[in-house]
Design a protein around this motif. Structure first.
Motif, short mmCIF file in Angstrom:
data_model
loop_
_atom_site.label_atom_id
_atom_site.label_comp_id
_atom_site.label_asym_id
_atom_site.label_seq_id
_atom_site.Cartn_x
_atom_site.Cartn_y
_atom_site.Cartn_z
N ALA A 82 0.84 -1.19 0.00
CA ALA A 82 0.00 0.00 0.00
C ALA A 82 0.88 1.24 0.00
N PRO A 83 0.40 2.34 -0.56
CA PRO A 83 1.20 3.57 -0.53
C PRO A 83 1.36 4.08 0.89
N GLN A 84 2.54 4.58 1.19
CA GLN A 84 2.80 5.23 2.47
C GLN A 84 2.12 6.59 2.48
N GLU A 85 1.42 6.92 3.58
CA GLU A 85 0.70 8.18 3.67
C GLU A 85 1.17 8.94 4.91
N SER A 86 1.20 10.26 4.82
CA SER A 86 1.62 11.06 5.96
C SER A 86 0.81 12.35 6.02
N THR A 87 0.65 12.83 7.24
CA THR A 87 0.01 14.12 7.49
C THR A 87 0.95 14.95 8.35
N SER A 88 1.28 16.14 7.88
CA SER A 88 2.26 16.98 8.55
C SER A 88 1.65 18.33 8.90
N TYR A 125 7.04 21.16 14.25
CA TYR A 125 6.27 20.29 13.35
C TYR A 125 5.84 19.01 14.05
N GLN A 126 4.78 18.43 13.49
CA GLN A 126 4.30 17.11 13.90
C GLN A 126 3.88 16.36 12.65
N MET A 127 4.36 15.12 12.49
CA MET A 127 4.03 14.32 11.31
C MET A 127 3.62 12.92 11.75
N THR A 128 2.49 12.47 11.24
CA THR A 128 2.02 11.11 11.48
C THR A 128 2.11 10.33 10.17
N ILE A 129 2.69 9.14 10.24
CA ILE A 129 2.89 8.32 9.04
C ILE A 129 2.14 7.00 9.20
N ASP A 130 1.37 6.64 8.20
CA ASP A 130 0.64 5.38 8.18
C ASP A 130 1.13 4.55 7.00
N ASN A 131 1.20 3.25 7.20
CA ASN A 131 1.68 2.33 6.16
C ASN A 131 3.10 2.64 5.72
N GLU A 132 3.95 3.08 6.66
CA GLU A 132 5.34 3.38 6.31
C GLU A 132 5.98 2.15 5.67
N ILE A 133 6.65 2.36 4.55
CA ILE A 133 7.28 1.26 3.82
C ILE A 133 8.69 1.08 4.34
N GLY A 144 12.72 -11.87 6.97
CA GLY A 144 12.28 -10.49 6.88
C GLY A 144 11.77 -10.15 5.49
N ALA A 145 11.10 -9.02 5.36
CA ALA A 145 10.56 -8.59 4.07
C ALA A 145 10.15 -7.13 4.17
N ASN A 146 10.00 -6.50 3.00
CA ASN A 146 9.48 -5.14 2.98
C ASN A 146 8.01 -5.18 3.34
N SER A 147 7.60 -4.23 4.15
CA SER A 147 6.27 -4.30 4.74
C SER A 147 5.70 -2.91 4.93
N ASN A 148 4.37 -2.83 5.09
CA ASN A 148 3.72 -1.61 5.55
C ASN A 148 3.66 -1.64 7.07
N LEU A 149 4.40 -0.74 7.71
CA LEU A 149 4.50 -0.75 9.15
C LEU A 149 3.28 -0.10 9.81
N ASP A 150 3.23 -0.28 11.14
CA ASP A 150 2.21 0.39 11.91
C ASP A 150 2.50 1.89 11.96
N GLU A 151 1.56 2.62 12.51
CA GLU A 151 1.67 4.08 12.56
C GLU A 151 2.89 4.53 13.36
N SER A 152 3.52 5.61 12.91
CA SER A 152 4.63 6.22 13.64
C SER A 152 4.47 7.73 13.61
N ASP A 153 5.11 8.39 14.58
CA ASP A 153 4.99 9.84 14.71
C ASP A 153 6.38 10.48 14.73
N ARG A 154 6.45 11.67 14.20
CA ARG A 154 7.63 12.52 14.32
C ARG A 154 7.18 13.88 14.84
N VAL A 155 7.84 14.34 15.89
CA VAL A 155 7.59 15.67 16.43
C VAL A 155 8.94 16.34 16.61
N GLY A 156 9.07 17.59 16.22
CA GLY A 156 10.38 18.21 16.33
C GLY A 156 10.35 19.72 16.23
N ILE A 157 11.53 20.29 16.39
CA ILE A 157 11.71 21.73 16.29
C ILE A 157 13.03 22.01 15.59
#
Length: 638
Positions: free
Chosen positions: A444-450, A469-477, A487-500
């Motif tokens: 699935a395509p990786q999607e993010s909201t920033s 900034y704050q970024m949420t990533i779903d289906n991270e590849i 192991g294999a390439n996969s769509n990961l669970d949700e992850s977050d990035r927060v920073g300055i």
């Protein structure tokens, strides 16, 4: 991360200073910015952080590669896979670890360097001698630039031909480094212009079996009229590189320069052709388009003696329309266009033989609501078609992303902005070829909201900016070692990035400039098996100090300190092996210029710090980076 989530709701903090138009060496306003609108626009108030590194900044630094330039910029971490500081380097922005090569988009005059495979963009193919400036978009730019622009965009703008000019340069350095460069350019009164440049670099490099033999030739010719501009460009790159391979900690302690792969190498030959132009339909509307055809042939030998070949072909067509609509509050800027990309990829090494087609439509509008407030909105629709020629399977998918933001010019010296941008990334051919999906299906395509917010201001000779900034990533590849047996390439669970990202620049005097930047990122897995863990190989803190001293009309000195904080090693998703220690590198350059003559003496890693450009604590291997290196170059401009 609760503190930062709360702060994002209650505070405004923003952009990198150079989006305000200030370069590292001057406080003058930068007149033209391309990356925020995909067209040359002066002083458009867009809600984005855009750093600008000018040709003068590059000259003062004495840098010989784009990597050396980016290393000192805010919000950027560099991963050096083989420790040579050349082709196998990658850029990380917004807290991406081992998969950073497909999450930062690299462009040269809008032409994509990213590949439809796991191979990252060839940063060594960018010769600094041809660079006018580097524009860095901090954060997601999926609406305007599409696939792979999740963490940010590096857009390299090359020089345009003006008056007749020619130059030659030669240099020597550590590890038997030899450098030869030359260029000639001219803009004629009748509208014709041309530029031809060439570069040759030979180097043994730091480790055994790491010899490099690199050359490039760039030719650009065109015609500019009051109502239109046409151009054609050819770039040819030959890049031969021996690979020393990885070492474990015991090997490094014994001899960090050694290799156990004395015959491994990978050679690349690239040809890129580009034609395009602009047509001014009226005073307010322009149609632009570029067509690019890039083919890279690769060949090499692995550490176990397997000879392999590969070919990557990428064709792009990028027509767009840019228009200005006058209103009482200012000009509305409208941008819309198509991004079409056809790719073919074949490799004996990865067992891939696939084709990929991307068809995108996008539009963006910047509207001045009042004399001081502008609103930006846009959207993109992307459609993927992929064919695996080995299995005979076809797949297609589509996605839409949107952007909304506002910028407020408080006064002549202070600006605020807030924006929400969505990003995406399609799985590349290699990833789909070795994934956890059923046979014949793709990831699935990786999607993010920033979300990004910020402020930039200037008080007399001091400029300051902050970006939150704050970024949420779903289906991270991502390559997940826990999937299946190997192991294999996969769509990961949700992850977050927060920073300055903080950036301060002080013009101490007409001859002294200082820049200090600091970046913090909390990159965290927020769901699944490793929920709450830190994303591996992402330093939470980085900082840079840059100082330039123009001693006289003939002499200048540049110094910088680059700090990378502690981080978990690559592949340590469980965060079970402890953090790798941080380190600080010091670099310097002395420039002497007398009329048409110039001499640069550049020193990298002055203290001889022993560190690893890349390290996996999960599998106990690393790539030692170079210790102190020196380079002296002499040039003459006609």
């Amino acid at each position: 991360m609760s503190f930062y989530n709360c702060t994002l709701v209650t505070a405004i903090a923003t952009a990198s200073l150079s989006s305000f138009g200030v370069s590292a060496s001057t406080n003058e306003i930068e007149q033209i910015i391309v990356s925020g609108t995909r067209s040359e626009q002066p002083s458009v108030q867009i809600p984005a952080s855009i750093q600008v590194v000018t040709a003068e900044d590059i000259k003062l630094s004495g840098a010989s590669s784009l990597i050396q330039i980016l290393n000192a910029q805010a919000g950027i971490q560099i991963n050096d896979l083989i420790g040579a500081g050349s082709r196998a380097t990658s850029i990380s922005m917004r807290g991406f670890g081992e998969n950073n090569v497909n999450n930062v988009l690299v462009l040269v005059d809008g032409r994509k360097l990213n590949n439809p495979s796991l191979a990252g963009p060839d940063l060594s193919a960018i010769a600094l001698k041809d660079v006018e400036r580097v524009e860095i978009i901090q954060g997601s730019a999926g609406t305007l630039f599409g696939d792979q622009a999740t963490g940010g965009v590096i857009n390299v703008i090359t020089k345009r031909s003006k008056e007749l000019s020619a130059s030659v340069e030669a240099g020597r350095g550590t590890d038997d480094l030899e450098v030869y460069r030359g260029s000639i350019s001219h803009g004629l009164d009748n509208g014709l212009f041309y530029r031809v440049s060439a570069e040759k670099v030979l180097e043994d490099n730091y480790r055994v079996n790491n010899e490099a033999n690199y050359s490039n030739v760039l030719a650009n010719v065109g015609y500019e009229h009051t109502s239109f501009r046409l151009f054609a460009e050819i770039l040819q790159v030959e890049d031969k590189l021996n690979l020393p391979g990885s070492l474990n900690r015991a090997n490094i302690a014994s001899d960090r320069k050694q290799t156990f792969n004395p015959s491994e190498f990978t050679n690349q030959s690239s040809d890129a052709y580009r034609i395009g132009g602009d047509v001014h339909l009226t005073d307010n509307w322009t149609i632009s388009a570029e067509y690019t055809d890039r083919e890279t042939d690769s060949a090499g030998q692995t550490s176990w003696g397997f000879d392999w070949t590969g070919t990557t072909s990428v064709e792009t067509l990028n027509p767009r329309a840019v228009g200005i609509i006058a209103t009482a509050n200012g000009d509305i800027l409208v941008t819309s266009g198509f991004d079409l990309q056809e790719s073919e990829y074949q490799s004996d090494l990865t067992g891939s033989d696939s084709e990929q087609s991307l068809s995108d439509f996008y539009a963006q509008v910047v509207v001045p609501v009042t004399a001081n407030i502008s609103v930006t909105a846009g959207g993109r629709y992307s459609e993927l078609e992929e064919t695996d020629n080995l299995s005979g399977t076809d797949n297609d998918d589509d996605i839409s992303v949107f952007q909304i933001g506002a910028a407020y010019q408080v006064n002549a010296d202070t600006r605020l902005f807030l924006r929400r941008d969505e990003g995406f990334r399609w799985a590349n051919i290699d990833e789909n070829g070795y994934s956890d999906q059923p046979v014949g299906e793709i990831l699935a395509p990786q999607e993010s909201t920033s979300w990004e917010a910020g402020v930039e201001t200037r008080i007399d000779a001091v400029s300051f900016s902050a970006l939150l900034y704050q970024m949420t990533i779903d289906n991270e590849i991502y390559y997940d070692p826990t999937v299946n047996l190997f192991g294999a390439n996969s769509n990961l669970d949700e992850s977050d990035r927060v920073g300055i990202v903080l950036d301060s620049r002080w013009k101490v005097s007409e001859r002294i400039n200082l820049q200090i930047n600091y970046s913090y990122v909390d990159a965290e897995v927020s769901a699944g098996l490793y929920s709450g863990n830190t994303v591996p190989f992402v330093a939470s803190q980085t900082a840079n100090l840059v100082a330039t001293f123009v001693i006289s009309d003939n002499w200048s000195i540049y110094v910088d300190a680059q700090h990378t904080g502690s981080r978990y090693g690559a592949n340590d998703d469980a965060n079970s092996n402890g953090e790798l220690g941080g380190y600080t590198l010091y670099n310097a350059n002395i420039n002497w210029q007398y009329h048409q003559f110039s001499v640069n003496f550049r020193a990298n890693n002055l203290t001889g710090k022993k560190y690893n450009g890349f390290e996996s604590t999960g599998y106990n291997y690393a790539y030692p980076a170079k210790e102190e290196t020196f380079e002296i170059t002499a040039g003459y401009t006609f």
